[in-house]
Scaffold this active site. Structure first.
Site, short mmCIF file in Angstrom:
data_model
loop_
_atom_site.label_atom_id
_atom_site.label_comp_id
_atom_site.label_asym_id
_atom_site.label_seq_id
_atom_site.Cartn_x
_atom_site.Cartn_y
_atom_site.Cartn_z
N TYR A 53 0.42 -64.55 96.63
CA TYR A 53 1.15 -65.81 96.45
C TYR A 53 2.48 -65.81 97.20
O TYR A 53 2.94 -66.86 97.67
CB TYR A 53 1.37 -66.09 94.97
CG TYR A 53 0.19 -66.78 94.32
CD1 TYR A 53 -0.18 -68.06 94.73
CD2 TYR A 53 -0.55 -66.18 93.31
CE1 TYR A 53 -1.26 -68.71 94.16
CE2 TYR A 53 -1.63 -66.83 92.73
CZ TYR A 53 -1.97 -68.10 93.16
OH TYR A 53 -3.04 -68.75 92.59
N TYR A 74 7.87 -54.44 99.51
CA TYR A 74 7.88 -52.98 99.46
C TYR A 74 6.55 -52.49 100.00
O TYR A 74 5.56 -52.45 99.27
CB TYR A 74 8.04 -52.55 98.00
CG TYR A 74 8.71 -51.21 97.79
CD1 TYR A 74 9.29 -50.52 98.85
CD2 TYR A 74 8.79 -50.64 96.53
CE1 TYR A 74 9.92 -49.30 98.64
CE2 TYR A 74 9.42 -49.42 96.31
CZ TYR A 74 9.98 -48.77 97.37
OH TYR A 74 10.60 -47.57 97.16
N TYR A 235 -4.82 -60.93 78.69
CA TYR A 235 -3.76 -61.50 79.53
C TYR A 235 -2.67 -62.18 78.72
O TYR A 235 -1.64 -61.59 78.44
CB TYR A 235 -4.34 -62.43 80.62
CG TYR A 235 -3.33 -62.58 81.73
CD1 TYR A 235 -3.41 -61.81 82.88
CD2 TYR A 235 -2.21 -63.41 81.58
CE1 TYR A 235 -2.42 -61.88 83.86
CE2 TYR A 235 -1.23 -63.49 82.54
CZ TYR A 235 -1.34 -62.73 83.68
OH TYR A 235 -0.35 -62.79 84.63
P1 NAD Z 1 0.48 -59.22 95.15
O1 NAD Z 1 0.14 -57.86 94.68
O2 NAD Z 1 -0.39 -59.84 96.18
O3 NAD Z 1 1.98 -59.28 95.74
C1 NAD Z 1 3.04 -58.54 95.20
C2 NAD Z 1 4.25 -58.58 96.13
O4 NAD Z 1 5.31 -57.88 95.48
C3 NAD Z 1 4.04 -57.88 97.49
O5 NAD Z 1 4.74 -58.58 98.49
C4 NAD Z 1 4.72 -56.51 97.27
O6 NAD Z 1 5.20 -55.89 98.47
C5 NAD Z 1 5.86 -56.94 96.39
N1 NAD Z 1 6.46 -55.84 95.62
C6 NAD Z 1 5.90 -55.10 94.63
N2 NAD Z 1 6.81 -54.22 94.15
C7 NAD Z 1 7.96 -54.42 94.85
C8 NAD Z 1 9.25 -53.85 94.81
N3 NAD Z 1 9.57 -52.88 93.96
N4 NAD Z 1 10.17 -54.29 95.71
C9 NAD Z 1 9.88 -55.28 96.61
N5 NAD Z 1 8.66 -55.87 96.65
C10 NAD Z 1 7.73 -55.44 95.80
O7 NAD Z 1 0.58 -60.12 93.84
P2 NAD Z 1 0.24 -61.64 93.50
O8 NAD Z 1 -1.06 -61.68 92.77
O9 NAD Z 1 0.49 -62.54 94.65
O10 NAD Z 1 1.35 -61.91 92.37
C11 NAD Z 1 2.59 -62.53 92.63
C12 NAD Z 1 3.01 -63.29 91.37
O11 NAD Z 1 2.04 -64.31 91.11
C13 NAD Z 1 3.07 -62.41 90.11
O12 NAD Z 1 4.12 -62.87 89.30
C14 NAD Z 1 1.75 -62.73 89.43
O13 NAD Z 1 1.76 -62.50 88.05
C15 NAD Z 1 1.62 -64.21 89.76
N6 NAD Z 1 0.28 -64.77 89.60
C16 NAD Z 1 -0.80 -64.17 90.14
C17 NAD Z 1 -2.07 -64.70 89.92
C18 NAD Z 1 -3.31 -64.06 90.49
O14 NAD Z 1 -4.42 -64.37 90.02
N7 NAD Z 1 -3.19 -63.22 91.47
C19 NAD Z 1 -2.22 -65.89 89.17
C20 NAD Z 1 -1.08 -66.50 88.66
C21 NAD Z 1 0.17 -65.93 88.87
#
Ligand code: NAD
Length: 398
Positions: A53, A74, A235
C-alpha cells in the site's frame, strides 16, 4: 546471476530487479491510464514506501498529481551473489521512472521508528522541499525498537482471551488444514500495540510539526483493516486488531492537533490484499484467495494501486478533508470487499473449501501469481533465464 524465486514458507528470499521495475511500471501505467487527480498533494512523504500500500501511495500522487515524493523504508541492498529485497528494487524502479518523468523523488533507507531516520527525513525536506503537504504512514513491521527506551518489541498475530482454531492454507503446498492459535498474553498484546499501533505515527507528525516542515493544511493518512467475522478472532479481535484500534484513536488525536491549522488526520480502512505483510497472517491468505475468486467474478477486484487511486481520487478532497467517513470517522475503501453480496458468497465457500477443491473454489492460482509478482517474478516481457545484476544503486543516492 540467474535469479529464480526461492520461497520459504510465506516469504520469498530472492527478488528480481527487472521484474520489480516492471511491476512498478505496471502500476504507473494504471495510474496514467486513469488520468490526473485534481487537487492531489504536491509534496508527499510516504513512510513505508517500498512495497504494498505504501508504494502505491507514492506512485499515485507522483503520477496522477506530479508530486515530489520522499519515500522512507527499510530494505536490503543487493550484494555480489545475493539479491536485494523486493522493496529496494521497487524503489530503484520508482525513482528511475519518476526522474524520467521530471519528478523529484528521493528515498531514505533505514529504521523509520528511530529518531535518526526522522531527523534525516526532516533535514531532507528542509533542504529540498521546504515542507510536505501530505504524510502517508504505511509501515508494517514485525518489530520495533522503541526510541526512548531502546527496548525491542515484537508484534504477534494471536487471538485474545481464548485459543482459536480455524481453517488456514499452506499457500506453497496448497493444503487446507486447521490451525490452533494460542491466546496472546497481556505482554504480547501490549507489544503488538507498541509495534503496529499509532505511537510512531504520532511521533512522526509531532517531529515534522516541531521542525516546521509540515504545511499548515497538511493531511496525514494511515491504513487499517477490519474484514469479515470469518477473520475477526485472528484479526480485528486479535492482537493486531488492538493495534489498529490504537492507530484509529491516534488519528483522532492527530486530527485535533492538525485541525488547529486546517490540517487533517484520518485512517483509511483498506481491502485485504496479497502483500508481504498479509501473507504472514494465519487464516487471512485462505480468506483472500476466496475473496479474489468472488470479487474477480463480479468484476470488482482491485489491487493496491486501484485501491489507492480510488482513495486519492474519490475520498481525499483537495482541501485534505476526507469524505465520506463511516460512523467511527474512517475512510472505507474496503467498501466493495465488505458488500453484503460479496461477503455472503465468501461465507458460503468457507465451510466447504478443502485441499481437494482449493484450486476450483478459490483463486489460489491468482494468489500465488500475485505473491510471486511482489518479488518481481512472473511479469511478462522479462527473461528470467538471462543473467541479472543484483546490485542496483538508488538513483537519488548518487
Ligand atoms: P508491506 O509489507 O507491503 O509494506 C511495509 C512497508 O513498511 C515497506 O515499505 C517496508 O520497507 C516498511 N517498513 C517495515 N519496517 C520498517 C522500518 N522499521 N522502518 C522503515 N520502513 C519499514 O505491507 P502492507 O500490507 O502494504 O501494509 C501497509 C499498511 O497497510 C499496514 O498498516 C497494514 O496493516 C495496512 N493494511 C494492509 C492490508 C493488506 O491486506 N495487506 C489491508 C488493510 C490495511
Amino acid at each position: 546471476m540467474i535469479i529464480k524465486p526461492r520461497i520459504r514458507g510465506f516469504i520469498c528470499t530472492t527478488a528480481h530487479p527487472a521484474g520489480c521495475a516492471a511491476h512498478v511500471d505496471e502500476q504507473i501505467a494504471h495510474v496514467r491510464g486513469k488520468g490526473p487527480i485534481a487537487g492531489a498533494p504536491k509534496r508527499v512523504l510516504v513512510v513505508g514506501a517500498s512495497t504494498g500500500y505504501g508504494l502505491a501511495s507514492r506512485i499515485v500522487p507522483a503520477f496522477a498529481g506530479g508530486a515530489s515524493t520522499i519515500g522512507v523504508f527499510y530494505e536490503k541492498a543487493g550484494e555480489e551473489g545475493r539479491t536485494a529485497s523486493a522493496g529496494w528494487y521497487n524503489s530503484v524502479g520508482f525513482e528511475k521512472a519518476a526522474h524520467a518523468a521530471g519528478l523529484y523523488a528521493k528515498s531514505i533507507n533505514g529504521d523509520a521508528f528511530s529518531d535518526a531516520i526522522k531527523e534525516q527525513t526532516i533535514a531532507l525536506i528542509k533542504a529540498d522541499l521546504g515542507q510536505v503537504d501530505a504524510v502517508i504512514y504505511s509501515l508494517a513491521s514485525p518489530r520495533r525498537t522503541h526510541p526512548r527506551t531502546g527496548v525491542t518489541h515484537s508484534s504477534t498475530l494471536k487471538p485474545i482471551g481464548a485459543p482459536y482454531t480455524a481453517k488456514t492454507v499452506n499457500t506453497d503446498k496448497g493444503v487446507v488444514h486447521d490451525i490452533t492459535l494460542e491466546a496472546a498474553s497481556e505482554q504480547e498484546i501490549a507489544d503488538t500495540i507498541t509495534v503496529m499501533g499509532g505511537e510512531d505515527w504520532e511521533m512522526w507528525i509531532d517531529a515534522l510539526r516541531a521542525a516546521g516542515v509540515l504545511a499548515d493544511k497538511a493531511f496525514t493518512v494511515a491504513y487499517s483493516y477490519i474484514g469479515p467475522d470469518l477473520t475477526w478472532a485472528i484479526y480485528r479481535n486479535g492482537t493486531i486488531g488492538r493495534a489498529k484500534e490504537d492507530l484509529e484513536a491516534t488519528a483522532k488525536r492527530l486530527q485535533e492537533k492538525l485541525g488547529a491549522t486546517g490540517g487533517h488526520a484520518v485512517v483509511s480502512v483498506n481491502k485485504a490484499l496479497v502483500t508481504q505483510a498479509s501473507s504472514a497472517i494465519p487464516v487471512v491468505p485462505l480468506y483472500i484467495s476466496l475473496l479474489y475468486k468472488v470479487m474477480k467474478a463480479e468484476g470488482l477486484h482491485e489491487g493496491c494501486i486501484e485501491q489507492i487511486y480510488r482513495l486519492f481520487a474519490d475520498r481525499l478532497k483537495s482541501d485534505g478533508a476526507a469524505s465520506p467517513l463511516d460512523e467511527a470517522g474512517r475512510v472505507r475503501i474496503d467498501d466493495w470487499e465488505m458488500r453484503p453480496d460479496i461477503q455472503q458468497a465468501v461465507a458460503k465457500l468457507w465451510p466447504v473449501v478443502s485441499t481437494e477443491n482449493l484450486e476450483t473454489l478459490s483463486d489460489m492460482a491468482g494468489y500465488r501469481a500475485e505473491f510471486l509478482k511482489l518479488f518481481g517474478f512472473g511479469l511478462s516481457g522479462i527473461d528470467y533465464e538471462t543473467e541479472a545484476e543484483p546490485i542496483a544503486p538508488l538513483p537519488s543516492a548518487s
